[in-house]
Design a protein around this motif. Structure first.
Motif, PDB file in Angstrom:
ATOM      1  N   UNK A   1       0.879  -1.131   0.041  1.00 17.26           N
ATOM      2  CA  UNK A   1      -0.117  -0.012  -0.070  1.00 17.26           C
ATOM      3  C   UNK A   1       0.942   1.263   0.136  1.00 17.26           C
ATOM      4  N   UNK A   2       0.413   2.302  -0.620  1.00 13.47           N
ATOM      5  CA  UNK A   2       0.917   3.516  -0.735  1.00 13.47           C
ATOM      6  C   UNK A   2       1.011   4.207   0.792  1.00 13.47           C
ATOM      7  N   UNK A   3       1.911   5.191   1.015  1.00 10.97           N
ATOM      8  CA  UNK A   3       2.039   5.703   2.492  1.00 10.97           C
ATOM      9  C   UNK A   3       0.889   6.800   2.377  1.00 10.97           C
ATOM     10  N   UNK A   4       0.762   7.273   3.712  1.00 14.55           N
ATOM     11  CA  UNK A   4      -0.427   8.390   3.799  1.00 14.55           C
ATOM     12  C   UNK A   4       0.077   9.657   3.174  1.00 14.55           C
ATOM     13  N   UNK A   5       1.323   9.961   2.976  1.00  9.79           N
ATOM     14  CA  UNK A   5       1.508  11.210   2.174  1.00  9.79           C
ATOM     15  C   UNK A   5       1.506  10.766   0.756  1.00  9.79           C
ATOM     16  N   UNK A   6       1.826   9.620   0.264  1.00  6.59           N
ATOM     17  CA  UNK A   6       1.538   9.585  -1.103  1.00  6.59           C
ATOM     18  C   UNK A   6      -0.033   9.482  -1.530  1.00  6.59           C
ATOM     19  N   UNK A   7      -0.775   9.067  -0.685  1.00  6.09           N
ATOM     20  CA  UNK A   7      -2.075   9.116  -0.848  1.00  6.09           C
ATOM     21  C   UNK A   7      -2.932  10.333  -0.691  1.00  6.09           C
ATOM     22  N   UNK A   8      -2.097  11.337   0.316  1.00  7.99           N
ATOM     23  CA  UNK A   8      -2.586  12.693   0.435  1.00  7.99           C
ATOM     24  C   UNK A   8      -3.760  12.529   1.471  1.00  7.99           C
ATOM     25  N   UNK A   9      -3.681  11.575   2.328  1.00  8.68           N
ATOM     26  CA  UNK A   9      -4.749  11.194   3.333  1.00  8.68           C
ATOM     27  C   UNK A   9      -4.299  11.722   4.770  1.00  8.68           C
ATOM     28  N   UNK A  10      -5.038  12.370   5.509  1.00 11.77           N
ATOM     29  CA  UNK A  10      -4.842  12.803   7.054  1.00 11.77           C
ATOM     30  C   UNK A  10      -4.655  11.546   7.735  1.00 11.77           C
ATOM     31  N   UNK A  11      -3.778  11.581   8.814  1.00 12.28           N
ATOM     32  CA  UNK A  11      -3.477  10.689   9.686  1.00 12.28           C
ATOM     33  C   UNK A  11      -4.016  10.658  10.883  1.00 12.28           C
ATOM     34  N   UNK A  12      -5.172  11.703  11.079  1.00 14.72           N
ATOM     35  CA  UNK A  12      -6.039  11.666  12.014  1.00 14.72           C
ATOM     36  C   UNK A  12      -7.380  11.694  11.763  1.00 14.72           C
ATOM     37  N   UNK A  13      -8.268  11.242  12.651  1.00 14.84           N
ATOM     38  CA  UNK A  13      -9.634  11.140  12.466  1.00 14.84           C
ATOM     39  C   UNK A  13     -10.330  11.790  13.669  1.00 14.84           C
TER      40      UNK A  13
END
Length: 87
Positions: free
Chosen positions: A3-15
């Motif tokens: 899987x791609x990293x959170x940075x690569x996906x541009x998804x936040x690491x908090x909810x």
């Protein structure tokens, strides 16, 4: 592939429910094409992998790692990567 990293996906690491920065997630943000709708385990896995993402583990879901991240699924049963005890 992995899987791609959170940075690569541009998804936040908090909810809204979890702020430990360990896991990112989304049900509908780019590069996903939108909400998957009702799918089988294989369809769901393929949906995530096509975007470079992965299923959450059962523990990540129980810890609300991705709660509030799209498609109003917080109170719905969703697939995980964790195998059932019976296999």
């Amino acid at each position: 592939g992995s899987a791609m990293s959170c940075a690569e996906l541009n998804w936040a690491t908090t909810s809204p429910s979890n702020r430990d920065h360990e896991v990112c997630g989304s049900s509908s943000d780019d590069p996903l094409p939108g909400c998957s709708g009702k799918v089988t385990w294989i369809q769901g896995r393929d949906f995530c992998e096509a975007a470079g993402a992965r299923f959450c583990t059962q523990q990540e879901l129980e810890d609300d790692e991705t709660a509030g991240t799209g498609c109003s699924l917080d109170q719905t049963h969703v697939w995980s990567s964790t195998l059932c005890e019976s296999g």
